[in-house]
Write an enzyme that holds these catalytic residues in place. Structure first.
Site, mmCIF file in Angstrom:
data_model
loop_
_atom_site.group_PDB
_atom_site.id
_atom_site.type_symbol
_atom_site.label_atom_id
_atom_site.label_comp_id
_atom_site.label_asym_id
_atom_site.label_seq_id
_atom_site.Cartn_x
_atom_site.Cartn_y
_atom_site.Cartn_z
ATOM 1 N N GLY A 170 -0.205 40.493 -38.469
ATOM 2 C CA GLY A 170 -1.233 41.165 -39.243
ATOM 3 C C GLY A 170 -1.173 42.670 -39.061
ATOM 4 O O GLY A 170 -0.531 43.183 -38.140
ATOM 5 N N CYS A 171 -1.866 43.392 -39.931
ATOM 6 C CA CYS A 171 -1.798 44.859 -39.919
ATOM 7 C C CYS A 171 -2.503 45.447 -38.701
ATOM 8 O O CYS A 171 -1.906 46.228 -37.946
ATOM 9 C CB CYS A 171 -2.362 45.424 -41.217
ATOM 10 S SG CYS A 171 -3.977 44.780 -41.682
ATOM 11 N N PHE A 172 -3.769 45.090 -38.487
ATOM 12 C CA PHE A 172 -4.459 45.556 -37.285
ATOM 13 C C PHE A 172 -3.737 45.056 -36.030
ATOM 14 O O PHE A 172 -3.624 45.777 -35.037
ATOM 15 C CB PHE A 172 -5.912 45.081 -37.270
ATOM 16 C CG PHE A 172 -6.897 46.036 -37.872
ATOM 17 C CD1 PHE A 172 -6.848 47.398 -37.596
ATOM 18 C CD2 PHE A 172 -7.905 45.577 -38.707
ATOM 19 C CE1 PHE A 172 -7.769 48.284 -38.140
ATOM 20 C CE2 PHE A 172 -8.833 46.457 -39.261
ATOM 21 C CZ PHE A 172 -8.763 47.806 -38.979
ATOM 22 N N ALA A 173 -3.266 43.803 -36.083
ATOM 23 C CA ALA A 173 -2.566 43.238 -34.924
ATOM 24 C C ALA A 173 -1.340 44.066 -34.563
ATOM 25 O O ALA A 173 -1.072 44.310 -33.381
ATOM 26 C CB ALA A 173 -2.165 41.797 -35.216
#
Length: 322
Positions: free
Chosen positions: A131-134
Site C-alpha cells: 500500500g501507499c502509506f505502508a
C-alpha cells in the site's frame, strides 16, 4: 530482446492509468490488452487523454489468460481473490496484485517491497504490491527496526493527496471538501498497519512496539509525506549512516542530508528520506508519490525484478520539482 506479453486488469482508474503510462514506454513490455468492465470498447485515450499519440489500444471486458507472461491486477480491494478463481492464469504467468488481498503473503504471494524483499521478489510468480502509506512508513522506519532502535511507541503522521482515495467520487474527495481543507481519518486503525507490522516482524522478530499512526487527507492531488519519530539515544550521524547502508542497493530510496520537500518525489518512483534528531527523538521525514512508489511505479519495479531486468527499467522519471 523478446518482449514480455503483458495485460492490465482494471486499467481505467488512477493506478491503472499510471501503469499504462509506464508500460507503453517500457522497452521490455508488449501490452497485449487492457481490461475494464466500465470502459469496454472505448479507446484508452478517451479515458486517459494524456496518452494521445502513445497508444491505440482499446479497453476490453474479456479476460485472456493464455499467452500472457505478466498480468497487473488493479481491481478494488477484496475482488482479486474471486477474480483469480474465475480466471486462473497459467503457472508461468507473473501476477502482480495492487490490492490488499494477498499482502499477508497467503496463497503463495510474496510481499513486494523491494528494499526488504528483493531476493524473494526475484523470480517470484505472485507478488502483492504494498500500500501507499505502508510503503512510506516502512521505508521510514525499516533501518531503525533492523537496528532494534525502536524500543518504545513510534509516532507517525502521514498526509496523502486525493488520488489516494481512488477515482470514484466520494464525499471527502469532492473539490469543495478537499480544497483549503485538511482532515484526519482512521485514527490509529488504518488498514496498512497490518502489512507494516508484518514486515517489521520479519525484519526483527523481537519487534512488538506500538505504532500510532495519524493519517491526514491533504488538499493536493498526489504525493505522501510521512513524519515518524521515536526516542533515540544515539547520534544523528550514526543514524544517517545506518540508513544509507540499509538502502545502499536500493536504486529508488535515497537519504538526503539536506531538508526535503514533497515535490522532489512527486512523479517519480523515489522515496526520499531526511533524518533529524531533536529533544531526544530520531525524526524521519519521507516523501513519495502515492501513485508511483506507492502503487504503479513499485509494481513495475517488481515486474522488473521478477523478470531479471534492470530494476529501474522504465522508471527513470522526472519530478515535477516546482
Amino acid at each position: 530482446m523478446k518482449k514480455i506479453k503483458t495485460a492490465i486488469i482494471g486499467a481505467a482508474g488512477y493506478t491503472g492509468g499510471e501503469l499504462l503510462r509506464l508500460l507503453v514506454h517500457h522497452t521490455a513490455c508488449e501490452l497485449m490488452y487492457v481490461h475494464s468492465n466500465s470502459q469496454k470498447g472505448k479507446k484508452v485515450t478517451a479515458v486517459h487523454p494524456d496518452l494521445i499519440g502513445d497508444t491505440e489500444l482499446e479497453f476490453t471486458d474479456e479476460v485472456q489468460t493464455e499467452g500472457i507472461d505478466a498480468v497487473f491486477l488493479g481491481l478494488p480491494h477484496g475482488q482479486t481473490k474471486g477474480f483469480l478463481e474465475k480466471h486462473p492464469f497459467p503457472a508461468h504467468t507473473v501476477i502482480i496484485d495492487l490490492s490488499t488481498d494477498f499482502r499477508d503473503e497467503s496463497h503463495g504471494f510474496v510481499y513486494g517491497l523491494p528494499e526488504v524483499n528483493k531476493t524473494k521478489i526475484q523470480g517470484a510468480k505472485k507478488i502483492a504490491n504494498p500500500g501507499c502509506f505502508a510503503t512510506g512508513i516502512q521505508l521510514s522506519l525499516a533501518p531503525a527496526i533492523a537496528k532494534n532502535w525502536v524500543k518504545e511507541t513510534a509516532h507517525i503522521s502521514g498526509i496523502t493527496g486525493s488520488t489516494g482515495a481512488g477515482k470514484a467520487l466520494s464525499e471527502t474527495t469532492h473539490f469543495s471538501y478537499r480544497t483549503n481543507n485538511m482532515s484526519v481519518y482512521k485514527l490509529f486503525t488504518h488498514q496498512h498497519l497490518k502489512e507494516i507490522k508484518q514486515t517489521f516482524g520479519q525484519i526483527n522478530p523481537d519487534f512488538g512496539q506500538e505504532l500510532l499512526f495519524v493519517p491526514y487527507r491533504g488538499n493536493f492531488s498526489r504525493g505522501i509525506w510521512i513524519t515518524a519519530y521515536f526516542p533515540f539515544e544515539g547520534e544523528l550521524q550514526e543514524a544517517v549512516q545506518a540508513y544509507k547502508e540499509f538502502y545502499q542497493n536500493a536504486p529508488f530510496t535515497w537519504v538526503s542530508e539536506a531538508d526535503i520537500d514533497l515535490k522532489q518525489a512527486v512523479n517519480t518512483n523515489k522515496c526520499i528520506l531526511h533524518l533529524k534528531k531533536e529533544k531526544g527523538q530520531l525524526v524521519i521525514y519521507a516523501a513519495i508519490d502515492n501513485l508511483l512508489k506507492g502503487a504503479s511505479g513499485q509494481a513495475v519495479q517488481n515486474f522488473n525484478l521478477a523478470f531479471g531486468l534492470e530494476e529501474n527499467m522504465g522508471l527513470n522519471l522526472k519530478s515535477i520539482a516546482f
